[in-house]
Design a protein around this motif. Sequence first.
Motif, PDB file in Angstrom:
ATOM      1  N   ALA A  53     -12.578  79.445  -6.858  1.00  0.00           N
ATOM      2  CA  ALA A  53     -11.595  78.379  -7.035  1.00  0.00           C
ATOM      3  C   ALA A  53     -11.714  77.281  -5.987  1.00  0.00           C
ATOM      4  O   ALA A  53     -11.195  76.175  -6.181  1.00  0.00           O
ATOM      5  CB  ALA A  53     -10.177  78.970  -7.006  1.00  0.00           C
ATOM      6  N   THR A  54     -12.388  77.581  -4.881  1.00  0.00           N
ATOM      7  CA  THR A  54     -12.555  76.555  -3.842  1.00  0.00           C
ATOM      8  C   THR A  54     -13.603  75.519  -4.237  1.00  0.00           C
ATOM      9  O   THR A  54     -13.794  74.534  -3.540  1.00  0.00           O
ATOM     10  CB  THR A  54     -12.963  77.194  -2.506  1.00  0.00           C
ATOM     11  N   THR A 111     -15.772  68.320   0.606  1.00  0.00           N
ATOM     12  CA  THR A 111     -15.498  69.592   1.273  1.00  0.00           C
ATOM     13  C   THR A 111     -16.803  70.370   1.342  1.00  0.00           C
ATOM     14  O   THR A 111     -17.438  70.607   0.306  1.00  0.00           O
ATOM     15  CB  THR A 111     -14.462  70.407   0.484  1.00  0.00           C
ATOM     16  N   PRO A 112     -17.267  70.767   2.516  1.00  0.00           N
ATOM     17  CA  PRO A 112     -18.536  71.517   2.600  1.00  0.00           C
ATOM     18  C   PRO A 112     -18.471  72.811   1.797  1.00  0.00           C
ATOM     19  O   PRO A 112     -17.403  73.406   1.616  1.00  0.00           O
ATOM     20  CB  PRO A 112     -18.681  71.792   4.097  1.00  0.00           C
ATOM     21  N   ASN A 113     -19.615  73.244   1.310  1.00  0.00           N
ATOM     22  CA  ASN A 113     -19.718  74.500   0.571  1.00  0.00           C
ATOM     23  C   ASN A 113     -20.827  75.349   1.164  1.00  0.00           C
ATOM     24  O   ASN A 113     -21.372  75.024   2.224  1.00  0.00           O
ATOM     25  CB  ASN A 113     -19.952  74.222  -0.914  1.00  0.00           C
ATOM     26  N   ASN A 114     -21.182  76.424   0.498  1.00  0.00           N
ATOM     27  CA  ASN A 114     -22.179  77.364   1.029  1.00  0.00           C
ATOM     28  C   ASN A 114     -23.528  77.276   0.327  1.00  0.00           C
ATOM     29  O   ASN A 114     -24.318  78.220   0.376  1.00  0.00           O
ATOM     30  CB  ASN A 114     -21.636  78.788   0.935  1.00  0.00           C
ATOM     31  N   ALA A 115     -23.799  76.134  -0.316  1.00  0.00           N
ATOM     32  CA  ALA A 115     -25.074  75.986  -1.024  1.00  0.00           C
ATOM     33  C   ALA A 115     -26.266  75.956  -0.069  1.00  0.00           C
ATOM     34  O   ALA A 115     -27.312  76.528  -0.339  1.00  0.00           O
ATOM     35  CB  ALA A 115     -25.049  74.717  -1.870  1.00  0.00           C
ATOM     36  N   HIS A 116     -26.123  75.232   1.048  1.00  0.00           N
ATOM     37  CA  HIS A 116     -27.183  75.097   2.056  1.00  0.00           C
ATOM     38  C   HIS A 116     -28.522  74.648   1.451  1.00  0.00           C
ATOM     39  O   HIS A 116     -29.522  75.366   1.529  1.00  0.00           O
ATOM     40  CB  HIS A 116     -27.371  76.400   2.834  1.00  0.00           C
ATOM     41  N   CYS A 130     -21.897  72.443  -5.109  1.00  0.00           N
ATOM     42  CA  CYS A 130     -21.065  73.643  -5.104  1.00  0.00           C
ATOM     43  C   CYS A 130     -21.126  74.347  -6.464  1.00  0.00           C
ATOM     44  O   CYS A 130     -20.928  73.726  -7.509  1.00  0.00           O
ATOM     45  CB  CYS A 130     -19.625  73.279  -4.772  1.00  0.00           C
ATOM     46  N   ASN A 131     -21.415  75.635  -6.442  1.00  0.00           N
ATOM     47  CA  ASN A 131     -21.521  76.447  -7.654  1.00  0.00           C
ATOM     48  C   ASN A 131     -20.492  77.566  -7.575  1.00  0.00           C
ATOM     49  O   ASN A 131     -20.645  78.488  -6.769  1.00  0.00           O
ATOM     50  CB  ASN A 131     -22.925  77.013  -7.794  1.00  0.00           C
TER      51      ASN A 131
END
Length: 453
Positions: free
Chosen positions: A217-218, A232-237, A208-209
């Motif tokens: 902040a998430t 917690t999943p993030n949007n890096a993919h 997560c970046n």
Amino acid sequence: MVFTNNTGDKSLTSVALRGDSGNAVVGTIPAAEFENVALGDMQFSQGEWLFLNLGAVNKVATIDPLTGATPIHETNLLTGTRPVHIYRDPTDGEVIWSMNDGDNAPGTTTPGDDLINCVPPAPVPGQNYGSSVTILHNSHLGPGANPPTVEKTVCVLADGHHVTAFSSGAGVPKRAFVSSETGGEIAVIDNEPGSPTKWTMTHRIDLCNPAKEAIPATCDDESLTPLTTPFTPNNAHPHGIRWSKLTQKVYSIQEGYGEIAEIDPTTLAITNTFDLTGLPYTAFGISPDGRFLLLRGDTTPATGTKLGVIDLGTAGTPRTDFTIAALDGTSPGAFKFSPDGKRFYILAGNAAAAPKKDRLFAFDASTLTAATPSLTLLREIVLVATGGHSFDVLAQGAGEASFLAVSNSTDNSVSIINATDNLIKQTITVGLTPGAVFIYYPGAAAAGNQASS
């Protein structure tokens, strides 16, 4: 020998690769041996077995290519839910790693989870159990030999498509780095021979970046979260990972962020990032010597395949963007380096809207090391006009390319190309709608003679 995945009838055809002529079908293993499901990725081991993923039945097929007059299907081993990619372990070439991408059934309550190995009999609704990797070991060929075996399956507690890189070399901890596209993280699995935690997940890396998330902040670094607690999943993919033998670092491309992260295999820290924002690149590979990250993509709207490199061996890691007129009008396709790094090949992707199709481009990649890196086009090879192509490279000696095999889907054929003059020498009829092709010969794994991207 060229193994050809016939997607039209789910069979596997083997073709004897003899040279400019005399290439012929050796045999075909029928779909029934593979439980009548689509064939997936292939890999051979140093013990001379061929492994083939069977995603729809959660198994890996094992094939003996040498003992009989034709390749022999031995058995299908139950591994994990939906195996997709498959790798040979560089630390022990007799070990194979198969990536289980997990449940993808519509409406499932366990999306992305390995239902065979990682989900308990009474799963908690909404709980993320994640998918897994299965580790297999080949046996030895010949009369009385046992077939390959499943050694262990490791649950990674994260969902999504998995790809893997292995750290290796003197003084470097032997580890497998398994990225999870949906979770946005990398599982670190101990691969050190003799280690008490060998083939155990020992760490996880949160990709997560906050600078790339809509709500920064998430994004809190969960890398030190207990190994029993999902991130917690993030949007890096993340969807592409490579090991550099030059820098002794791991490189992972985060397609959701448009960046490549460099990871230290010892500290597991992200030591550098390459921001691809505003650039046409969406995928990458690495040269066999580990010096160049090969960048590939297209503009929006599409104008043709774009290539570039990041030079990891030069101070400041400069990027060079190539202008290659021959690629104009093509969509990005599969690419590979010969093991000696002197040749680079890329297919036209044959996207429906692309005006230029049915091409394989052969480049001299030795010019990458010039003062200004470049790829020198040797030949634009016109292929059989068809729906799609796949290719592989026969490398021999010190890793030099000698022949290429290219499948021609709707033509039901495979073309053999001589890598010296880059001309098609023979086209052989195989099975229905051939897709992936995979070149094997005895000793190739031990010699390290396998083309790579």
